[in-house]
Design a protein around this motif. Structure first.
Motif, PDB file in Angstrom:
ATOM      1  N   VAL A  57     -57.537 -20.264  33.196  1.00 59.31           N
ATOM      2  CA  VAL A  57     -57.194 -21.568  33.772  1.00 59.31           C
ATOM      3  C   VAL A  57     -55.935 -22.114  33.115  1.00 59.31           C
ATOM      4  CG1 VAL A  57     -59.573 -22.194  34.369  1.00 59.31           C
ATOM      5  CG2 VAL A  57     -58.689 -22.749  32.082  1.00 59.31           C
ATOM      6  N   CYS A  58     -55.286 -23.076  33.772  1.00 58.11           N
ATOM      7  CA  CYS A  58     -54.175 -23.806  33.150  1.00 58.11           C
ATOM      8  C   CYS A  58     -54.709 -25.130  32.651  1.00 58.11           C
ATOM      9  CB  CYS A  58     -53.035 -24.056  34.132  1.00 58.11           C
ATOM     10  SG  CYS A  58     -51.628 -24.891  33.326  1.00 58.11           S
ATOM     11  N   THR A  59     -54.507 -25.357  31.337  1.00 52.48           N
ATOM     12  CA  THR A  59     -54.932 -26.625  30.747  1.00 52.48           C
ATOM     13  C   THR A  59     -53.729 -27.428  30.268  1.00 52.48           C
ATOM     14  OG1 THR A  59     -55.213 -25.472  28.654  1.00 52.48           O
ATOM     15  CG2 THR A  59     -57.180 -25.772  29.997  1.00 52.48           C
ATOM     16  N   PRO A  61     -50.877 -30.031  30.175  1.00 44.73           N
ATOM     17  CA  PRO A  61     -50.804 -31.281  30.926  1.00 44.73           C
ATOM     18  C   PRO A  61     -49.620 -31.325  31.890  1.00 44.73           C
ATOM     19  CG  PRO A  61     -50.151 -31.615  28.624  1.00 44.73           C
ATOM     20  CD  PRO A  61     -50.593 -30.196  28.745  1.00 44.73           C
ATOM     21  N   HIS A  62     -49.905 -31.482  33.162  1.00 46.07           N
ATOM     22  CA  HIS A  62     -48.859 -31.715  34.169  1.00 46.07           C
ATOM     23  C   HIS A  62     -49.549 -32.124  35.462  1.00 46.07           C
ATOM     24  CE1 HIS A  62     -49.749 -27.968  36.385  1.00 46.07           C
ATOM     25  NE2 HIS A  62     -49.759 -27.322  35.233  1.00 46.07           N
ATOM     26  N   ARG A  63     -48.803 -32.754  36.344  1.00 47.55           N
ATOM     27  CA  ARG A  63     -49.393 -33.124  37.643  1.00 47.55           C
ATOM     28  C   ARG A  63     -49.784 -31.871  38.397  1.00 47.55           C
ATOM     29  NH1 ARG A  63     -47.173 -37.588  41.647  1.00 47.55           N
ATOM     30  NH2 ARG A  63     -49.046 -36.789  42.674  1.00 47.55           N
ATOM     31  N   TRP A 147     -50.652 -16.464  36.929  1.00 46.83           N
ATOM     32  CA  TRP A 147     -49.787 -17.594  36.604  1.00 46.83           C
ATOM     33  C   TRP A 147     -50.296 -18.862  37.243  1.00 46.83           C
ATOM     34  CZ3 TRP A 147     -45.260 -14.342  38.747  1.00 46.83           C
ATOM     35  CH2 TRP A 147     -45.248 -14.333  40.137  1.00 46.83           C
ATOM     36  N   CYS A 148     -49.812 -19.967  36.660  1.00 48.23           N
ATOM     37  CA  CYS A 148     -50.105 -21.279  37.225  1.00 48.23           C
ATOM     38  C   CYS A 148     -49.115 -21.513  38.371  1.00 48.23           C
ATOM     39  CB  CYS A 148     -49.953 -22.361  36.158  1.00 48.23           C
ATOM     40  SG  CYS A 148     -50.124 -24.039  36.809  1.00 48.23           S
ATOM     41  N   PRO A 149     -49.588 -22.047  39.506  1.00 49.02           N
ATOM     42  CA  PRO A 149     -48.688 -22.198  40.653  1.00 49.02           C
ATOM     43  C   PRO A 149     -47.853 -23.470  40.630  1.00 49.02           C
ATOM     44  CG  PRO A 149     -50.875 -22.837  41.278  1.00 49.02           C
ATOM     45  CD  PRO A 149     -50.960 -22.432  39.835  1.00 49.02           C
ATOM     46  N   ARG A 152     -44.129 -26.656  35.891  1.00 52.21           N
ATOM     47  CA  ARG A 152     -44.117 -27.908  35.112  1.00 52.21           C
ATOM     48  C   ARG A 152     -44.560 -27.703  33.667  1.00 52.21           C
ATOM     49  NH1 ARG A 152     -46.924 -31.386  39.956  1.00 52.21           N
ATOM     50  NH2 ARG A 152     -45.080 -31.462  41.270  1.00 52.21           N
ATOM     51  N   HIS A 153     -44.171 -26.580  33.082  1.00 52.79           N
ATOM     52  CA  HIS A 153     -44.666 -26.282  31.734  1.00 52.79           C
ATOM     53  C   HIS A 153     -43.536 -26.236  30.713  1.00 52.79           C
ATOM     54  CE1 HIS A 153     -47.186 -24.398  34.836  1.00 52.79           C
ATOM     55  NE2 HIS A 153     -48.179 -24.873  34.127  1.00 52.79           N
ATOM     56  N   GLY A 154     -43.959 -26.180  29.451  1.00 53.71           N
ATOM     57  CA  GLY A 154     -43.027 -25.937  28.351  1.00 53.71           C
ATOM     58  C   GLY A 154     -42.196 -27.151  27.992  1.00 53.71           C
ATOM     59  N   MET A 160     -42.518 -21.885  33.620  1.00 55.22           N
ATOM     60  CA  MET A 160     -43.691 -21.213  34.173  1.00 55.22           C
ATOM     61  C   MET A 160     -44.793 -21.144  33.115  1.00 55.22           C
ATOM     62  SD  MET A 160     -41.936 -17.916  36.073  1.00 55.22           S
ATOM     63  CE  MET A 160     -43.462 -17.394  36.878  1.00 55.22           C
ATOM     64  N   ASN A 161     -46.003 -20.897  33.567  1.00 53.29           N
ATOM     65  CA  ASN A 161     -47.116 -20.575  32.673  1.00 53.29           C
ATOM     66  C   ASN A 161     -47.675 -19.234  33.121  1.00 53.29           C
ATOM     67  OD1 ASN A 161     -49.333 -20.452  31.030  1.00 53.29           O
ATOM     68  ND2 ASN A 161     -50.471 -22.072  32.073  1.00 53.29           N
ATOM     69  N   VAL A 162     -47.403 -18.199  32.321  1.00 44.58           N
ATOM     70  CA  VAL A 162     -47.750 -16.818  32.680  1.00 44.58           C
ATOM     71  C   VAL A 162     -48.800 -16.305  31.713  1.00 44.58           C
ATOM     72  CG1 VAL A 162     -46.833 -14.464  32.905  1.00 44.58           C
ATOM     73  CG2 VAL A 162     -45.403 -16.423  33.526  1.00 44.58           C
TER      74      VAL A 162
HETATM   75 ZN   LIG Z   1     -50.044 -25.284  34.902  1.00 44.74          ZN
END
Ligand SMILES: [Zn+2]
Ligand SMILES: [Zn+2]
Length: 335
Positions: A57-59, A61-63, A147-149, A152-154, A160-162
Motif C-alpha cells: 500500500v501507499c502510506t 501523505p498526499h491527496r 507503484w502508487c498511481p 505526489r511523493h518525495g 513516484m512511489n515505486v
Molecule cells: Zn502514493
C-alpha cells in the motif's frame, strides 16, 4: 513469437575496440498485448501473490481522493481500439460522448491523505524467462513491480512511489485471485495494459557520459564524421549503446539529468541497473530498434507503446539494485 533486434548499422567494437571493456547484456522484454496469467512473466496481468500476504500500500501523505477510475481507463482503451478496427456502429457523436464520460474524474469523499491505498500491480518477471534477471534474496525467482498511481511523493511532491517485491514462485501455492487496486488513479499512464513478453537478450554498451573521456571524444568525432560520410548523422546514444523499451539489466541512460551516483543506501556499494520501464519501445527519431518480426509497418501502426504506460515526460524509469545483497533497498531514477 520471438522478437529479434536488427543488427546495429555499424559494429561498435570494430570502430572503438576499447568499448569491449564497457559491453554488457540486457534483456529486451518486448511486451505486446495479450492475456497473461499469474503463471507468466508479464506487464499488466495478474500477479502471483500469496493470498495470505498483505498487498503493498501507499502510506505517504498526499491527496488521493480524486482521479479517474481504472476500469474507465481500460474500457476507454478497449473501445478506442475496437472502433479503430471498425467494430460496432455507433454514430460518431455517440462515440465521442461515451469516451468523454469515461474520462470523468471521481471524488472519493472522506479518503484522508494518509489512508493506505493499494499500489497498482504493474509487472512480474520470472528468472526462468529472463537471462539478465539476477537471483533475488533467499533464492527468490520472481520479481514483482508495484507503484502508487499518483505523482505526489518525495521531497519535490511530484515524485513516484515505486516498490519491488520478490517471491519464491514454488512457495505461492494459494495465489490471490482478486487483486486489490485503488478506486481512483491520478494519472492514466500508471495503469498498464495487459501484455505478454517476448524476452530477447542483446548486447548493450555503457552510457556515453560514463565512458572514459578519450573514448567519448573519439565517439563524438565519429558522430560528426558519420554525417559527412553517410548524409545522416549516426548517434552512439540512439544507434549503438542502449536499446529503448522495457528491459532487464544492462546500463541506464542518463540523457535527462546527466549521471549521478547510485549507491546502495544500506552498504554504499555502487548499484546496478535492475530494470527499465519505458514509455516507448522505440525512438521516434530512428526507429532502428523495431524488431524484425514487427516490421517497418509497426511504425505506421503506432505500436510503439503496447503497455500504455507513461513515466516522467514520456521517459523511462530505471530501477537499481544492490549487487552485494538483493535484499537491500532499491533506488530509481526517472529519465
Ligand atoms: Zn502514493
Ligand atoms: Zn547494498
Amino acid at each position: 513469437m520471438t522478437r529479434t533486434t536488427p543488427p546495429r548499422p555499424v559494429d561498435p567494437e570494430a570502430l572503438f575496440p576499447d568499448l569491449a571493456a564497457h559491453r554488457g547484456t540486457t534483456t529486451r522484454l518486448h511486451p505486446r498485448p495479450g492475456e497473461p496469467t499469474v503463471a507468466d512473466s508479464h506487464v499488466g496481468g495478474p500477479l502471483l501473490w500469496p493470498a495470505d500476504a498483505p498487498w503493498p500500500v501507499c502510506t505517504q501523505p498526499h491527496r488521493r481522493d480524486r482521479g479517474r477510475r481504472p476500469q474507465d481507463i481500460r474500457l476507454g482503451r478497449f473501445l478506442g481500439e475496437f472502433w479503430l478496427r471498425g467494430g460496432g456502429k455507433p454514430a460518431g457523436e455517440d462515440k465521442r460522448e461515451l469516451l468523454r464520460a469515461l474520462e470523468d474524474e471521481y471524488e472519493m469523499a472522506g479518503l484522508e491523505d494518509t489512508e493506505p491505498i493499494p499500489l497498482l500491480g504493474v509487472a512480474q518477471f520470472h528468472r526462468r524467462d529472463i537471462p539478465d534477471l539476477p537471483a533475488g534474496p533467499d533464492g527468490c525467482d520472481l520479481l514483482q513491480l508495484f507503484w502508487c498511481p499518483f505523482d505526489r511523493h518525495g521531497e519535490t511532491g511530484y515524485g513516484m512511489n515505486v516498490e519491488l517485491r520478490w517471491q519464491n514462485s514454488d512457495m505461492v501455492t494459494d495465489p490471490l485471485t482478486e487483486q486489490p487496486e485503488p478506486a481512483v488513479v491520478g494519472y492514466e499512464g500508471y495503469v498498464p495494459a495487459p501484455c505478454v513478453l517476448h524476452p530477447e537478450q542483446v548486447t548493450t554498451y555503457q552510457y556515453a557520459g560514463l565512458l572514459p573521456t578519450e573514448l567519448q571524444s573519439d565517439i563524438e568525432a565519429w558522430e560528426g564524421a558519420s554525417e559527412l560520410l553517410q548524409g545522416a548523422r549516426l548517434s552512439y546514444q540512439y544507434h549503438l549503446s542502449i536499446p529503448p523499451g522495457w528491459r532487464i539489466g544492462g546500463f541506464a541512460s542518463w540523457h535527462v539529468t546527466d549521471p549521478y551516483p547510485m549507491d546502495c543506501p544500506s552498504c554504499g556499494q555502487a548499484m546496478t541497473l535492475l530494470l527499465t520501464v519505458d514509455s516507448s519501445e522505440w525512438d521516434g527519431g530512428t526507429y532502428r530498434w523495431i524488431p524484425v518480426e514487427d516490421g517497418a509497418s509497426a511504425r505506421e501502426r503506432e505500436e510503439g507503446s503496447p503497455t500504455n504506460v507513461t513515466v516522467g515526460r514520456w521517459g523511462e524509469l530505471n530501477v537499481f539494485g544492490c549487487p552485494v545483497d538483493p535484499a537491500h533497498p532499491h533506488r530509481w531514477s526517472v529519465q
